[in-house]
Write an enzyme that holds these catalytic residues in place. Structure first.
Site, PDB file in Angstrom:
ATOM      1  N   ASP A 264       0.840  -1.196   0.000  1.00 48.19           N
ATOM      2  CA  ASP A 264       0.000   0.000   0.000  1.00 48.19           C
ATOM      3  C   ASP A 264       0.877   1.250   0.000  1.00 48.19           C
ATOM      4  O   ASP A 264       2.066   1.187   0.336  1.00 48.19           O
ATOM      5  CB  ASP A 264      -0.898   0.014   1.255  1.00 48.19           C
ATOM      6  CG  ASP A 264      -1.999  -1.031   1.165  1.00 48.19           C
ATOM      7  OD1 ASP A 264      -2.324  -1.457   0.028  1.00 48.19           O
ATOM      8  OD2 ASP A 264      -2.518  -1.427   2.221  1.00 48.19           O
ATOM      9  N   TYR A 327       5.857  -9.314   7.422  1.00 51.80           N
ATOM     10  CA  TYR A 327       5.559  -7.914   7.722  1.00 51.80           C
ATOM     11  C   TYR A 327       5.981  -7.587   9.143  1.00 51.80           C
ATOM     12  O   TYR A 327       5.926  -8.434  10.037  1.00 51.80           O
ATOM     13  CB  TYR A 327       4.046  -7.658   7.628  1.00 51.80           C
ATOM     14  CG  TYR A 327       3.504  -7.705   6.219  1.00 51.80           C
ATOM     15  CD1 TYR A 327       3.413  -6.549   5.444  1.00 51.80           C
ATOM     16  CD2 TYR A 327       3.052  -8.913   5.676  1.00 51.80           C
ATOM     17  CE1 TYR A 327       2.901  -6.598   4.162  1.00 51.80           C
ATOM     18  CE2 TYR A 327       2.534  -8.973   4.387  1.00 51.80           C
ATOM     19  CZ  TYR A 327       2.467  -7.814   3.639  1.00 51.80           C
ATOM     20  OH  TYR A 327       1.957  -7.849   2.368  1.00 51.80           O
TER      21      TYR A 327
END
Ligand SMILES: [Zn+2]
Ligand SMILES: [Zn+2]
Length: 434
Positions: A264, A327
């Site tokens: 993103d 992540y």
């Protein structure tokens, strides 16, 4: 006398006379167009040669008194013994309108001039006909379906031969580096080179820029009030930074960027993510990728590694690659964290999660239910309400939604397991398993 008189000849002879008379009955037809209807007979002679042979032959038949239905303007320069000489006047071919003498030579020159702007090893010529030429060509093909060559093939060959001779480059049918289009609708030559594909890996070191360039929806890149006259929605993009030296060195038109997934806009990517960038219509093909890398890596936003020349097939490979991701998330919760509750996170080992399309992307993606696997979650307490999470999961997992639960659209989620709503997530991709 009628055509019956020819029945004592061979069938094929009759066929040639029939074709020739039908063609020569259209109006004046040049030798190139007449010969083209016999293109697939005899080697080693041009269509123009063949047209001359056939015209001479028909002239002989006419002078011998045979009654053949043809327009006599096709025989202006003949000195008949028995027939009257045809009054001569300037003739325009009823099929090609003299493009072979008046237009094609000019276009050949234009092609040779235009290809000089390109670095290329091989090429292919194509032709777009205008409506009249197309219809007349169809008529010719109908009259001589077995022996005719299409006018397109003839133009391609003539232009291809000249360009080959002038440049020393060869014709390549399967995968040409340069396409030369003879556009007879616009009466011009259009040249386009094969895209150049470059593979590599990128890191995005900052938040706030997208992977690919987002043009302003309102002005589509031209620049307007809404986008502050930038034409783009963000100050930069990974694509913009990577394409810059490439466009400059290749003199290409623009780029297309294909990443192996994307982070993103507000997410950094701190491991190299594979990508292929396509440079459209490059003039220069042999560029120094080490130099390109050095140029790109001057940026504070993006770093690249392993640049190499690639192909169209690599785009598909990169797009279809399913790399597991790791992540790191800094998560702020609504309520104070309970150390005992946190223990539950240690149980997340290869857990299947179900994700409905996130609310934030529903406006552009179909509402689907996906199953993904979260392989591992590790946590570190940063404060009363703050955690650092290291999450290892399948490619394509909506990891923000796995953390905050997306109003129950992702199940299970960290928020649900901890019974604690999420206020803020700061996310980085820290591992892309290749
Ligand atoms: Zn012609
Ligand atoms: Zn705009």
């Amino acid at each position: 006398m009628g055509t019956e008189d020819l029945h004592n000849g061979k069938e094929s002879e009759l066929e040639i006379v029939r074709i020739a008379s039908e063609i020569l009955n259209i109006g004046y037809v040049c030798n190139i167009c007449l010969g083209r209807t016999f293109s697939k007979l005899l080697y080693g002679k041009t269509n123009e040669d063949k047209g001359k042979i056939v015209r001479d032959f028909i002239a002989l038949l006419l002078d011998s008194g045979l009654n053949i239905n043809v327009k006599m303007e096709n025989f202006q320069e003949y000195n008949f013994r028995r027939l009257e000489k045809v009054q001569s006047n300037k003739s325009v071919c009823s099929v090609c309108e003299n493009i072979f003498t008046e237009i094609i030579p000019k276009l050949v020159k234009e092609a040779i001039k235009k290809v000089r702007a390109y670095e290329f090893e091989n090429f292919l010529v194509g032709t777009v006909l205008n409506k009249t030429l197309y219809e007349k060509d169809q008529m010719i093909l109908k009259i001589s379906p077995d022996y005719s060559e299409s006018i397109k093939d003839e133009i391609n060959r003539i232009v291809g031969k000249s360009v080959g001779e002038k440049t020393g480059k060869s014709v390549n049918y399967s995968d040409p580096q340069l396409q030369i289009l003879v556009n007879l609708k616009k009466l011009k030559i259009e040249v386009k080179s094969k895209s150049l594909y470059i593979y590599g890996g990128y890191k995005k070191l900052v938040r706030g820029i997208p992977q690919t360039t987002w043009y302003c929806k309102r002005c589509k890149g031209k620049g307007c009030k809404k986008c502050n006259w930038r034409g783009k929605m963000y100050r930069s993009s990974v694509q913009q930074i990577i394409e810059k030296p490439l466009i400059k060195m290749t003199k290409g038109k623009k780029s297309s960027f294909h990443g192996s997934g994307r982070e993103d806009i507000d997410v950094r990517c701190l491991d190299y993510r594979p990508f292929v960038i396509e440079i459209v219509d490059p003039k220069v093909r042999s560029i120094d990728l080490d130099k390109v890398k050095t140029e790109i890596n001057r940026s504070k936003y993006v770093q690249v590694s392993d640049l190499k020349f690639a192909s169209k097939e690599d785009v598909i490979a990169v797009k279809e690659a399913k790399n597991d991701k790791v992540y790191k998330a800094i998560v702020t919760f609504n309520k104070k964290l309970d150390k005992k509750e946190l223990e539950k996170l240690s149980n997340i080992k290869s857990v299947r999660i179900l994700q409905k399309t996130p609310i934030r992307v529903l406006h552009r993606r179909a509402d689907l239910l996906r199953e993904r696997v979260v392989k591992n979650v590790e946590y570190r307490i940063l404060g009363k309400r703050r955690l650092e999470l290291i999450i290892e999961c399948d490619a394509g997992t909506y990891v923000k939604e796995f953390i905050h639960g997306d109003n129950g659209r992702t199940k299970p989620s960290i928020a649900e397991i901890l019974q604690n709503n999420v206020r803020k997530i700061i996310l980085d991709v820290i591992g892309i398993r290749k």
